[in-house]
Design a protein around this motif. Sequence first.
Motif, PDB file in Angstrom:
ATOM      1  N   GLY A  68      22.711   1.634  28.202  1.00  0.00           N
ATOM      2  CA  GLY A  68      22.226   2.956  28.185  1.00  0.00           C
ATOM      3  C   GLY A  68      21.011   3.096  29.180  1.00  0.00           C
ATOM      4  O   GLY A  68      20.712   2.158  29.699  1.00  0.00           O
ATOM      5  N   LYS A  69      20.298   4.196  29.283  1.00  0.00           N
ATOM      6  CA  LYS A  69      19.337   4.405  30.100  1.00  0.00           C
ATOM      7  C   LYS A  69      18.028   5.203  29.318  1.00  0.00           C
ATOM      8  O   LYS A  69      18.263   5.747  28.486  1.00  0.00           O
ATOM      9  CB  LYS A  69      19.637   4.969  31.192  1.00  0.00           C
ATOM     10  CG  LYS A  69      20.066   6.479  30.943  1.00  0.00           C
ATOM     11  CD  LYS A  69      18.683   7.627  31.381  1.00  0.00           C
ATOM     12  CE  LYS A  69      19.015   8.824  30.721  1.00  0.00           C
ATOM     13  NZ  LYS A  69      19.631   9.800  29.975  1.00  0.00           N
ATOM     14  N   CYS A  70      16.867   4.951  29.962  1.00  0.00           N
ATOM     15  CA  CYS A  70      15.794   5.773  29.724  1.00  0.00           C
ATOM     16  C   CYS A  70      15.110   6.078  30.858  1.00  0.00           C
ATOM     17  O   CYS A  70      14.808   5.561  31.631  1.00  0.00           O
ATOM     18  CB  CYS A  70      14.924   4.746  28.910  1.00  0.00           C
ATOM     19  SG  CYS A  70      13.468   5.447  28.161  1.00  0.00           S
ATOM     20  N   GLU A 110      13.033  13.825  34.296  1.00  0.00           N
ATOM     21  CA  GLU A 110      14.212  14.521  33.833  1.00  0.00           C
ATOM     22  C   GLU A 110      14.165  15.966  33.944  1.00  0.00           C
ATOM     23  O   GLU A 110      12.763  16.701  34.001  1.00  0.00           O
ATOM     24  CB  GLU A 110      14.607  14.059  32.253  1.00  0.00           C
ATOM     25  CG  GLU A 110      13.351  14.267  31.414  1.00  0.00           C
ATOM     26  CD  GLU A 110      12.626  12.992  31.390  1.00  0.00           C
ATOM     27  OE1 GLU A 110      11.603  12.879  32.189  1.00  0.00           O
ATOM     28  OE2 GLU A 110      12.811  12.081  30.544  1.00  0.00           O
ATOM     29  N   HIS A 111      15.193  16.641  34.151  1.00  0.00           N
ATOM     30  CA  HIS A 111      15.354  18.142  34.261  1.00  0.00           C
ATOM     31  C   HIS A 111      14.988  18.615  35.598  1.00  0.00           C
ATOM     32  O   HIS A 111      15.923  18.970  36.510  1.00  0.00           O
ATOM     33  CB  HIS A 111      14.656  19.075  33.342  1.00  0.00           C
ATOM     34  CG  HIS A 111      14.941  19.111  31.820  1.00  0.00           C
ATOM     35  ND1 HIS A 111      16.241  19.675  31.805  1.00  0.00           N
ATOM     36  CD2 HIS A 111      14.583  18.384  30.756  1.00  0.00           C
ATOM     37  CE1 HIS A 111      16.467  19.572  30.317  1.00  0.00           C
ATOM     38  NE2 HIS A 111      15.617  18.777  29.888  1.00  0.00           N
ATOM     39  N   ALA A 112      13.862  17.945  36.254  1.00  0.00           N
ATOM     40  CA  ALA A 112      13.541  18.376  37.401  1.00  0.00           C
ATOM     41  C   ALA A 112      14.448  17.742  38.505  1.00  0.00           C
ATOM     42  O   ALA A 112      14.867  18.229  39.422  1.00  0.00           O
ATOM     43  CB  ALA A 112      11.972  17.727  37.752  1.00  0.00           C
ATOM     44  N   ALA A 141      25.074  18.385  36.150  1.00  0.00           N
ATOM     45  CA  ALA A 141      24.693  16.763  35.791  1.00  0.00           C
ATOM     46  C   ALA A 141      24.107  16.221  37.056  1.00  0.00           C
ATOM     47  O   ALA A 141      24.640  16.250  38.152  1.00  0.00           O
ATOM     48  CB  ALA A 141      25.732  16.005  35.451  1.00  0.00           C
ATOM     49  N   SER A 142      22.941  15.678  36.915  1.00  0.00           N
ATOM     50  CA  SER A 142      22.432  14.874  38.019  1.00  0.00           C
ATOM     51  C   SER A 142      23.261  13.296  38.071  1.00  0.00           C
ATOM     52  O   SER A 142      23.888  13.083  36.899  1.00  0.00           O
ATOM     53  CB  SER A 142      21.064  14.207  37.953  1.00  0.00           C
ATOM     54  OG  SER A 142      20.533  13.415  36.929  1.00  0.00           O
ATOM     55  N   PRO A 143      23.243  12.439  39.069  1.00  0.00           N
ATOM     56  CA  PRO A 143      23.875  11.378  38.748  1.00  0.00           C
ATOM     57  C   PRO A 143      23.062   9.991  38.199  1.00  0.00           C
ATOM     58  O   PRO A 143      23.373   9.011  38.263  1.00  0.00           O
ATOM     59  CB  PRO A 143      24.384  11.037  40.346  1.00  0.00           C
ATOM     60  CG  PRO A 143      23.563  11.777  41.247  1.00  0.00           C
ATOM     61  CD  PRO A 143      22.851  12.901  40.527  1.00  0.00           C
TER      62      PRO A 143
END
Length: 397
Positions: A10-12, A17-19, A193-195
Motif C-alpha cells: 500500500g502507499k501513504c 494529495e489532491h494537488a 487519477a494521478s499515477p
Amino acid sequence: MAKVIASAPGKCILFGEHAVVFGQPAVAVAIEQRITVSLEVLEKANDEWRIDGMKFIASKHPHVKALRSRMWQKRAGAPALSIHITGDIPPASGLGSSAALSVAASACLRAARGRWLCAGGKATKPEDWAEGFSSQLMDTDVYSDVVAEIDPARRMGKNGQGVSHVHGELAIDVDECALLGHAVEAIAQGGRASPMDSSVCAHGGFVLLSDKVETAADWSYTRTLKTPEGDRTWQVHTLPISSEDQDVYLVIGNSGVHAPTSQQVAKVAKAMSQEPQRMKEIETIGVIARRGIEALLKGDFEAVGRAMSENHLMLRGLGVSCQELENLVRAAAPTSLGVKLTGAGGGGCMVALTRNPKQTSEAIELAGGRTLISKLGNTGVRIESHEGLPFWKSVAE
Ligand code: MEV
C-alpha cells in the motif's frame, strides 16, 4: 496445478494529495502492509471466472474487469481464472488498496501469460516486446474504458512477430504494472487519477510526482492522461532515500469512515471549477510539498514533519478533512514530528511521522482510530511464488 501469487504494498502520501491531480508535486512512500493476489486456472473449459470463491461479477470489480480486457482476452485463448485477494491494507481508506490490488493482479496476469519477444529481443527492453504496455512505447494506449476501442492487434503479438516467449518473473516489467494500475484506476475513478498510487505500489520506496522533471530526484518516465478537466502530464520520479537506518516511523490512523476517492476528487474538481481563484490553495500545497521533499532528501525529519502539518491545514481548508480525522490528528500531534490526513480524505486515514510509534499509536487508538505502524519505504510489487507457468500463450491475432 497452475498457480501464481504476487503482492504489492500500500502507499501513504506524505505531501501533495489532491494537488497532484492538478499537476503539483507530491510524495508517497510504500508501506509495510500489502495486498496479495493469487490466480489459479479453472479446470473446466466453460468455467466462469471466480473471485474469492464466488461468481465474478464484473461490475463489482471494475479494476479486475479492466485488466482482464487488456491482458486476458478469451478470444485470444485465455482460460477462466479463480482469483483470491488477501491483505492487511484496509479498503477505501486512502492507503492505495485498489492500486495495490491492480498492480499485483497485473503482475500475476503477466507472469501467468508470459510475453512474446521479437527476434533476438530482450525481456527488459520494451522496444523488443511483441506484446505488452510500457511508458516507453508511443503506441501504448490503455486508458479507454470502451473496450471496443482498444485495438487488439496493438502490441498484443502480431502474426510472425513473436518468436520467443518468456514467463514468470522474467516477463514482469514494473513500469507495465504501474501503467496498467494507473489505467484501471483512472477508469474506476471517472477518468481522474494521478499515477501516484499505482507508481508507489509498483515501484516501492519513495515516489515523487510533479508537473516537471525535478533535478533532486531520479526521473523515471512521463505519464499522461486525458481527464474530464483536460490533458494531464506527470513526471514520475523515485527519491534516493534509504529507509534502513532511520529511527522514524509512520503511524497511520484509520478513522473507520468510508470515503470513496472518486467522490473526494470530484468534490475538489467542482470547487476549482466554481471558484477558479481557489487554485491558489492547490499551488500552496505544491510549495509546501517542495519544502518537504528538500527536507526528506536532507534527512531532516523535523522539517519533514513541519511540512506535513502545514499540508494538513491546507487540506482541511480544501474541505477534505472531517471531524473524525481531526480528532485523530489532534491526538497524535503531541508525540509526533508532523501529522496530516493522507489520501483522499473525507474519512479514511491520517498519518503521523514519529520517533515514538508506540505512544503515538496508543494516543490515536484512544481517540477512536485503528492504527498501523510502518517503516518509510518498502519493496514494490513482487512475485511470491508460481507453478505451472505459463497458463497459456496468446495466439497470433
Ligand atoms: C488518493 O490516494 C490521492 C488523490 O490525490 C487522488 C489521486 O491522486 O488520484 C486524492
